[in-house]
Design a protein around this motif. Structure first.
Motif, PDB file in Angstrom:
ATOM      1  N   ASN A  42       0.834  -1.212   0.000  1.00 42.72           N
ATOM      2  CA  ASN A  42       0.000   0.000   0.000  1.00 42.72           C
ATOM      3  C   ASN A  42       0.864   1.255   0.000  1.00 42.72           C
ATOM      4  N   GLU A  43       0.449   2.241  -0.789  1.00 40.84           N
ATOM      5  CA  GLU A  43       1.229   3.477  -0.919  1.00 40.84           C
ATOM      6  C   GLU A  43       1.399   4.206   0.411  1.00 40.84           C
ATOM      7  N   LYS A  44       0.429   4.086   1.303  1.00 38.65           N
ATOM      8  CA  LYS A  44       0.541   4.803   2.573  1.00 38.65           C
ATOM      9  C   LYS A  44       1.692   4.269   3.417  1.00 38.65           C
ATOM     10  N   TYR A  45       2.027   2.984   3.280  1.00 42.97           N
ATOM     11  CA  TYR A  45       3.155   2.432   4.017  1.00 42.97           C
ATOM     12  C   TYR A  45       4.476   2.894   3.408  1.00 42.97           C
ATOM     13  N   LEU A  46       4.514   3.029   2.087  1.00 49.98           N
ATOM     14  CA  LEU A  46       5.710   3.587   1.446  1.00 49.98           C
ATOM     15  C   LEU A  46       5.905   5.047   1.850  1.00 49.98           C
ATOM     16  N   ASP A  47       4.804   5.790   1.982  1.00 52.82           N
ATOM     17  CA  ASP A  47       4.899   7.177   2.430  1.00 52.82           C
ATOM     18  C   ASP A  47       5.429   7.265   3.854  1.00 52.82           C
ATOM     19  N   GLU A  48       5.029   6.306   4.707  1.00 51.47           N
ATOM     20  CA  GLU A  48       5.543   6.277   6.077  1.00 51.47           C
ATOM     21  C   GLU A  48       7.056   6.083   6.074  1.00 51.47           C
ATOM     22  N   MET A  49       7.540   5.210   5.224  1.00 50.41           N
ATOM     23  CA  MET A  49       8.974   4.976   5.123  1.00 50.41           C
ATOM     24  C   MET A  49       9.694   6.193   4.545  1.00 50.41           C
ATOM     25  N   GLN A  50       9.037   6.887   3.621  1.00 51.84           N
ATOM     26  CA  GLN A  50       9.645   8.093   3.060  1.00 51.84           C
ATOM     27  C   GLN A  50       9.762   9.182   4.110  1.00 51.84           C
ATOM     28  N   ARG A  51       8.812   9.249   5.035  1.00 56.03           N
ATOM     29  CA  ARG A  51       8.892  10.233   6.128  1.00 56.03           C
ATOM     30  C   ARG A  51      10.098   9.957   7.027  1.00 56.03           C
ATOM     31  N   ILE A  52      10.417   8.679   7.198  1.00 57.97           N
ATOM     32  CA  ILE A  52      11.602   8.331   7.988  1.00 57.97           C
ATOM     33  C   ILE A  52      12.860   8.860   7.311  1.00 57.97           C
ATOM     34  N   GLN A  53      12.965   8.636   6.013  1.00 58.64           N
ATOM     35  CA  GLN A  53      14.143   9.121   5.278  1.00 58.64           C
ATOM     36  C   GLN A  53      14.201  10.644   5.277  1.00 58.64           C
ATOM     37  N   ASN A  54      13.044  11.292   5.124  1.00 55.33           N
ATOM     38  CA  ASN A  54      13.010  12.758   5.150  1.00 55.33           C
ATOM     39  C   ASN A  54      13.486  13.284   6.502  1.00 55.33           C
ATOM     40  N   ALA A  55      13.035  12.641   7.586  1.00 45.49           N
ATOM     41  CA  ALA A  55      13.439  13.078   8.924  1.00 45.49           C
ATOM     42  C   ALA A  55      14.942  12.912   9.118  1.00 45.49           C
ATOM     43  N   ALA A  56      15.502  11.827   8.600  1.00 44.54           N
ATOM     44  CA  ALA A  56      16.946  11.605   8.704  1.00 44.54           C
ATOM     45  C   ALA A  56      17.715  12.682   7.942  1.00 44.54           C
ATOM     46  N   GLY A  57      17.232  13.046   6.748  1.00 42.17           N
ATOM     47  CA  GLY A  57      17.886  14.101   5.975  1.00 42.17           C
ATOM     48  C   GLY A  57      17.820  15.451   6.660  1.00 42.17           C
ATOM     49  N   LYS A  58      16.712  15.747   7.324  1.00 44.60           N
ATOM     50  CA  LYS A  58      16.577  17.023   8.037  1.00 44.60           C
ATOM     51  C   LYS A  58      17.589  17.138   9.178  1.00 44.60           C
ATOM     52  N   VAL A  59      17.832  16.041   9.869  1.00 37.23           N
ATOM     53  CA  VAL A  59      18.806  16.073  10.970  1.00 37.23           C
ATOM     54  C   VAL A  59      20.209  16.337  10.421  1.00 37.23           C
ATOM     55  N   VAL A  60      20.553  15.715   9.308  1.00 41.56           N
ATOM     56  CA  VAL A  60      21.885  15.912   8.723  1.00 41.56           C
ATOM     57  C   VAL A  60      22.105  17.370   8.363  1.00 41.56           C
ATOM     58  N   TYR A  61      21.059  18.044   7.844  1.00 43.17           N
ATOM     59  CA  TYR A  61      21.192  19.444   7.422  1.00 43.17           C
ATOM     60  C   TYR A  61      20.750  20.433   8.496  1.00 43.17           C
ATOM     61  N   GLY A  62      20.454  19.955   9.691  1.00 43.69           N
ATOM     62  CA  GLY A  62      20.099  20.852  10.784  1.00 43.69           C
ATOM     63  C   GLY A  62      18.748  21.513  10.641  1.00 43.69           C
ATOM     64  N   LEU A  63      17.835  20.895   9.887  1.00 42.73           N
ATOM     65  CA  LEU A  63      16.508  21.456   9.717  1.00 42.73           C
ATOM     66  C   LEU A  63      15.609  21.034  10.876  1.00 42.73           C
ATOM     67  N   HIS A  64      14.565  21.799  11.109  1.00 39.91           N
ATOM     68  CA  HIS A  64      13.615  21.466  12.161  1.00 39.91           C
ATOM     69  C   HIS A  64      12.581  20.467  11.639  1.00 39.91           C
ATOM     70  N   LYS A  65      11.815  19.951  12.562  1.00 42.09           N
ATOM     71  CA  LYS A  65      10.872  18.881  12.256  1.00 42.09           C
ATOM     72  C   LYS A  65       9.883  19.268  11.169  1.00 42.09           C
ATOM     73  N   HIS A  66       9.362  20.503  11.221  1.00 42.90           N
ATOM     74  CA  HIS A  66       8.313  20.920  10.292  1.00 42.90           C
ATOM     75  C   HIS A  66       8.853  21.727   9.109  1.00 42.90           C
ATOM     76  N   ASP A  67      10.174  21.805   8.954  1.00 44.27           N
ATOM     77  CA  ASP A  67      10.754  22.493   7.803  1.00 44.27           C
ATOM     78  C   ASP A  67      10.528  21.683   6.529  1.00 44.27           C
TER      79      ASP A  67
END
Length: 323
Positions: free
Chosen positions: A189-214
């Motif tokens: 289901n696409e919604k589960y792939l989106d959940e996994m994409q949110r994990i990767q997005n959150a990891a990228g934000k930490v590397v670049y020092g972005l905030h949670k909602h950036d």
């Protein structure tokens, strides 16, 4: 200082070079015992699984009679080889479509005369949670829980690490979890792939020092990380390349057949009639392989194939979407 010499009367030292080879020789006769009952088996080290396909009308014969006969053969083999079957680590699960699962009236199987094992809806196999409908929902939820816990902990120490160090930590602790057995996620289901994409997005934000909602922006592209869907495609095509060139397991090589179509390097795409069949390796692997450019398929080395394929998927994910 060397340890004292100890003579082993039986067994193999744990961690020895010959350990895996000798264990495979030791366990090999188990499979012939299982096949005598009409079941098939696959194993990895000491994690063994038996399986069999059957129709709904055969549920009494298979789940009540044949399965118990198989258990007896396994117990006899283990007794002959000085082992004991552990009922607490033995799980049984029926995999199928929800409508078929509702027609299965038997909910347990007799392991011994005194032990009955109830069927489970979710089981863990080699670190992956498999559910009875193969939705992968339990696995994605467990992955989400564990990865976000790691991301929160890494964020707390991000002020003492450089961007390159953060990227290294994220790849080692978080991204590798997204890549583990990710070929299983194809077609879910696409919604589960989106959940996994949110994990990767959150990891990228930490590397670049972005905030949670950036906004994530071009963070993943700058990190040179393939999105989740492309990572799944990459892993599948890598398995296909290895299988076609004698580097993959035999059971995957047997699923892939060349087709004589306009003298191109095409694979046969078997016809399926169910949505579950669309997620079978022998169906989606040839489909994805036939969809990539011929110059990628013709790469002579594994390293060259990886680099060329990643470049192709990277351009498809980021640059084609911008046009």
């Amino acid at each position: 200082m060397l340890s004292e010499v100890v003579t082993l009367l039986f067994g193999v030292p744990q961690g020895s070079v010959l350990g895996p080879v000798l264990f495979n020789i030791y366990i090999r006769s188990l499979y012939s015992s299982i096949r005598r009952s009409g079941f098939s088996a696959q194993g990895y080290a000491d994690d063994q699984q038996i399986y069999k396909t059957f129709k709904t009308g055969q549920q009494v014969e298979i789940l009540s009679v044949k399965l118990q006969e198989c258990f007896k053969l396994i117990q006899q083999w283990m007794a002959d080889y000085c082992l004991k079957l552990n009922p607490t680590k033995t799980q049984i699960m029926v995999l199928s479509h929800p409508k078929i699962l509702n027609s299965i009236m038997i909910r347990g199987a007799q392991l011994t005369d005194k032990v009955c094992i109830r069927f489970v809806s979710t089981a863990k196999s080699l670190g992956i949670y498999m559910d009875e409908q193969l939705t992968m929902q339990p696995q994605v939820m467990a992955l989400k829980r564990d990865c976000f816990r790691l991301i929160r902990n890494i964020r707390k120490m991000s002020f003492i690490l450089s961007k390159d160090q953060l990227k290294l930590v994220m790849n080692s602790l978080v991204v590798c979890r997204l890549d583990y057995c990710n070929a299983l996620y194809y077609g879910i289901n696409e919604k589960y792939l989106d959940e996994m994409q949110r994990i990767q997005n959150a990891a990228g934000k930490v590397v670049y020092g972005l905030h949670k909602h950036d906004h994530i922006g071009d963070t993943l592209k700058d990190l040179h990380w393939l999105p989740i869907r492309e990572r799944i495609t990459y892993k599948i095509l890598l398995l296909v390349y290895k299988s076609l060139n004698g580097m993959g397991p035999a059971y995957l090589q047997d699923m892939l057949k060349y087709a004589n179509f306009n003298h191109n390097i095409h694979l046969v795409e078997p016809r399926v009639q169910t949505r579950m069949g669309e997620r079978a390796f022998q169906k989606y692997a040839p489909k994805l392989w036939n969809g990539i450019p011929a110059e990628i398929k013709k790469c002579e080395t594994l390293g060259g194939f990886k680099a060329t394929l990643k470049t192709h998927l990277f351009k498809s994910a980021y640059f084609l979407n911008e046009q």
